[in-house]
Design a protein around this motif. Structure first.
Motif, PDB file in Angstrom:
ATOM      1  N   TYR A   4       0.858  -1.184   0.000  1.00  0.00           N
ATOM      2  CA  TYR A   4       0.000   0.000   0.000  1.00  0.00           C
ATOM      3  C   TYR A   4       0.899   1.241   0.000  1.00  0.00           C
ATOM      4  CZ  TYR A   4      -2.820   3.760   1.979  1.00  0.00           C
ATOM      5  OH  TYR A   4      -3.440   4.967   2.203  1.00  0.00           O
ATOM      6  N   VAL A   5       0.544   2.208  -0.830  1.00  0.00           N
ATOM      7  CA  VAL A   5       1.284   3.476  -0.880  1.00  0.00           C
ATOM      8  C   VAL A   5       0.256   4.592  -0.728  1.00  0.00           C
ATOM      9  CG1 VAL A   5       2.923   4.889  -2.162  1.00  0.00           C
ATOM     10  CG2 VAL A   5       2.878   2.416  -2.529  1.00  0.00           C
ATOM     11  N   GLY A   6       0.328   5.314   0.378  1.00  0.00           N
ATOM     12  CA  GLY A   6      -0.640   6.360   0.661  1.00  0.00           C
ATOM     13  C   GLY A   6      -0.012   7.744   0.691  1.00  0.00           C
ATOM     14  N   ASN A   7      -0.875   8.736   0.698  1.00  0.00           N
ATOM     15  CA  ASN A   7      -0.504  10.157   0.724  1.00  0.00           C
ATOM     16  C   ASN A   7       0.234  10.562  -0.549  1.00  0.00           C
ATOM     17  OD1 ASN A   7      -0.856  12.571   2.106  1.00  0.00           O
ATOM     18  ND2 ASN A   7       1.163  12.477   3.018  1.00  0.00           N
ATOM     19  N   LEU A   8      -0.180   9.963  -1.663  1.00  0.00           N
ATOM     20  CA  LEU A   8       0.435  10.288  -2.950  1.00  0.00           C
ATOM     21  C   LEU A   8      -0.006  11.669  -3.426  1.00  0.00           C
ATOM     22  CD1 LEU A   8      -0.133   6.939  -4.875  1.00  0.00           C
ATOM     23  CD2 LEU A   8       2.074   7.872  -4.152  1.00  0.00           C
ATOM     24  N   PRO A   9       0.894  12.406  -4.070  1.00  0.00           N
ATOM     25  CA  PRO A   9       0.470  13.652  -4.713  1.00  0.00           C
ATOM     26  C   PRO A   9      -0.591  13.327  -5.769  1.00  0.00           C
ATOM     27  CG  PRO A   9       2.854  13.545  -4.590  1.00  0.00           C
ATOM     28  CD  PRO A   9       2.338  12.196  -4.174  1.00  0.00           C
ATOM     29  N   TRP A  10      -1.524  14.229  -5.973  1.00  0.00           N
ATOM     30  CA  TRP A  10      -2.661  13.976  -6.854  1.00  0.00           C
ATOM     31  C   TRP A  10      -2.257  13.681  -8.293  1.00  0.00           C
ATOM     32  CZ3 TRP A  10      -6.087  12.732  -3.655  1.00  0.00           C
ATOM     33  CH2 TRP A  10      -6.267  13.413  -2.469  1.00  0.00           C
ATOM     34  N   ARG A  11      -1.138  14.186  -8.729  1.00  0.00           N
ATOM     35  CA  ARG A  11      -0.714  13.992 -10.128  1.00  0.00           C
ATOM     36  C   ARG A  11       0.100  12.728 -10.366  1.00  0.00           C
ATOM     37  NH1 ARG A  11       0.758  20.219 -11.692  1.00  0.00           N
ATOM     38  NH2 ARG A  11      -1.400  20.877 -11.844  1.00  0.00           N
ATOM     39  N   THR A  12       0.287  11.909  -9.351  1.00  0.00           N
ATOM     40  CA  THR A  12       1.072  10.682  -9.487  1.00  0.00           C
ATOM     41  C   THR A  12       0.395   9.727 -10.459  1.00  0.00           C
ATOM     42  OG1 THR A  12       1.802  10.913  -7.189  1.00  0.00           O
ATOM     43  CG2 THR A  12       2.136   8.773  -8.232  1.00  0.00           C
ATOM     44  N   THR A  13       1.193   9.166 -11.371  1.00  0.00           N
ATOM     45  CA  THR A  13       0.677   8.201 -12.346  1.00  0.00           C
ATOM     46  C   THR A  13       1.131   6.790 -11.973  1.00  0.00           C
ATOM     47  OG1 THR A  13       2.612   8.319 -13.786  1.00  0.00           O
ATOM     48  CG2 THR A  13       0.832   9.943 -14.183  1.00  0.00           C
ATOM     49  N   ASP A  14       0.552   5.811 -12.647  1.00  0.00           N
ATOM     50  CA  ASP A  14       0.977   4.422 -12.456  1.00  0.00           C
ATOM     51  C   ASP A  14       2.463   4.281 -12.769  1.00  0.00           C
ATOM     52  OD1 ASP A  14      -1.722   3.963 -11.968  1.00  0.00           O
ATOM     53  OD2 ASP A  14      -2.057   2.815 -13.801  1.00  0.00           O
ATOM     54  N   ASP A  15       2.919   4.941 -13.836  1.00  0.00           N
ATOM     55  CA  ASP A  15       4.333   4.864 -14.227  1.00  0.00           C
ATOM     56  C   ASP A  15       5.241   5.489 -13.173  1.00  0.00           C
ATOM     57  OD1 ASP A  15       3.784   3.495 -16.579  1.00  0.00           O
ATOM     58  OD2 ASP A  15       3.702   5.330 -17.791  1.00  0.00           O
ATOM     59  N   MET A  20       9.379   4.462  -9.095  1.00  0.00           N
ATOM     60  CA  MET A  20       9.856   4.641  -7.730  1.00  0.00           C
ATOM     61  C   MET A  20      10.228   3.296  -7.102  1.00  0.00           C
ATOM     62  SD  MET A  20       7.926   6.660  -4.614  1.00  0.00           S
ATOM     63  CE  MET A  20       6.359   6.202  -5.285  1.00  0.00           C
ATOM     64  N   PHE A  21       9.409   2.269  -7.331  1.00  0.00           N
ATOM     65  CA  PHE A  21       9.639   0.969  -6.705  1.00  0.00           C
ATOM     66  C   PHE A  21      10.648   0.110  -7.459  1.00  0.00           C
ATOM     67  CE2 PHE A  21       6.143   2.270  -4.179  1.00  0.00           C
ATOM     68  CZ  PHE A  21       6.243   1.546  -3.001  1.00  0.00           C
ATOM     69  N   GLU A  22      10.814   0.339  -8.756  1.00  0.00           N
ATOM     70  CA  GLU A  22      11.779  -0.454  -9.523  1.00  0.00           C
ATOM     71  C   GLU A  22      13.215  -0.231  -9.057  1.00  0.00           C
ATOM     72  OE1 GLU A  22      10.799   0.347 -13.633  1.00  0.00           O
ATOM     73  OE2 GLU A  22       9.678  -1.537 -13.767  1.00  0.00           O
ATOM     74  N   ALA A  23      13.462   0.860  -8.358  1.00  0.00           N
ATOM     75  CA  ALA A  23      14.791   1.083  -7.788  1.00  0.00           C
ATOM     76  C   ALA A  23      15.127   0.014  -6.741  1.00  0.00           C
ATOM     77  CB  ALA A  23      14.870   2.470  -7.152  1.00  0.00           C
ATOM     78  N   THR A  65       9.200   8.996   3.045  1.00  0.00           N
ATOM     79  CA  THR A  65      10.019   9.842   2.171  1.00  0.00           C
ATOM     80  C   THR A  65       9.119  10.878   1.508  1.00  0.00           C
ATOM     81  OG1 THR A  65       9.803   8.348   0.278  1.00  0.00           O
ATOM     82  CG2 THR A  65      11.740   8.062   1.688  1.00  0.00           C
ATOM     83  N   ASP A  66       9.720  11.975   1.096  1.00  0.00           N
ATOM     84  CA  ASP A  66       8.978  13.066   0.485  1.00  0.00           C
ATOM     85  C   ASP A  66       8.752  12.809  -1.003  1.00  0.00           C
ATOM     86  OD1 ASP A  66       8.150  16.091   0.746  1.00  0.00           O
ATOM     87  OD2 ASP A  66       9.315  15.902  -1.100  1.00  0.00           O
ATOM     88  N   MET A  67       7.519  13.009  -1.422  1.00  0.00           N
ATOM     89  CA  MET A  67       7.189  12.959  -2.843  1.00  0.00           C
ATOM     90  C   MET A  67       6.262  14.130  -3.122  1.00  0.00           C
ATOM     91  SD  MET A  67       5.484   9.941  -5.113  1.00  0.00           S
ATOM     92  CE  MET A  67       5.476  10.034  -6.888  1.00  0.00           C
ATOM     93  N   PRO A  71       4.766  13.422   2.695  1.00  0.00           N
ATOM     94  CA  PRO A  71       5.433  12.223   3.218  1.00  0.00           C
ATOM     95  C   PRO A  71       4.619  10.973   2.876  1.00  0.00           C
ATOM     96  CG  PRO A  71       4.319  13.358   5.001  1.00  0.00           C
ATOM     97  CD  PRO A  71       4.146  14.207   3.763  1.00  0.00           C
ATOM     98  N   LEU A  72       5.225  10.062   2.150  1.00  0.00           N
ATOM     99  CA  LEU A  72       4.528   8.840   1.744  1.00  0.00           C
ATOM    100  C   LEU A  72       4.289   7.915   2.932  1.00  0.00           C
ATOM    101  CD1 LEU A  72       6.438   7.903  -1.528  1.00  0.00           C
ATOM    102  CD2 LEU A  72       4.224   9.054  -1.307  1.00  0.00           C
ATOM    103  N   VAL A  73       3.213   7.170   2.857  1.00  0.00           N
ATOM    104  CA  VAL A  73       2.923   6.094   3.800  1.00  0.00           C
ATOM    105  C   VAL A  73       3.039   4.809   2.989  1.00  0.00           C
ATOM    106  CG1 VAL A  73       1.179   5.027   5.274  1.00  0.00           C
ATOM    107  CG2 VAL A  73       1.351   7.527   5.144  1.00  0.00           C
ATOM    108  N   VAL A  74       4.017   3.990   3.327  1.00  0.00           N
ATOM    109  CA  VAL A  74       4.273   2.763   2.568  1.00  0.00           C
ATOM    110  C   VAL A  74       4.329   1.596   3.544  1.00  0.00           C
ATOM    111  CG1 VAL A  74       5.825   1.607   0.943  1.00  0.00           C
ATOM    112  CG2 VAL A  74       5.646   4.113   0.921  1.00  0.00           C
TER     113      VAL A  74
END
Length: 110
Positions: A4-15, A20-23, A65-67, A71-74
């Protein structure tokens, strides 16, 4: 592992989420959850990573971490809770007695 990834900025896309996670390892899927009616982001998403060690590393590395100034909730996603079937409303008599479309005789208000 489903993440689960929460508190995403509204413009975040699937890509964006996938990148971010492929790192941290292989990503099977990444999706930002969108409102059915408006198609706007609901501010959270899910990422599926097949390797649990990579997934745990991503959680540890990305949580708080900041996005985009947020601050993301992961964390590991919890299983969806069963929702009650059926809807509310309707039922017996209402406040005027008798069954009048489930609205107790005040159909004009609805």
């Amino acid at each position: 592992m489903n993440i689960y990834v929460g508190n995403l900025p509204w413009r975040t896309t699937d890509d964006d989420l996938r990148d971010m996670f492929e790192a941290y390892g292989q990503v099977a899927s990444a999706s930002v959850i969108r409102d059915r009616e408006t198609d706007r982001s609901r501010g959270f998403g899910f990422v599926e990573m097949p390797d649990n060690d990579e997934a745990q590393s991503a959680i540890a590395g990305l949580n708080e971490t900041d996005m985009g100034g947020r601050p993301l909730v992961v964390n590991e996603a919890r299983p969806r809770q069963e929702r009650r079937s059926g809807g509310g409303g309707g039922g017996g008599g209402g406040f005027r007695g008798g069954s009048r479309g489930g609205f107790g005789g005040n159909r004009d208000r609805y």
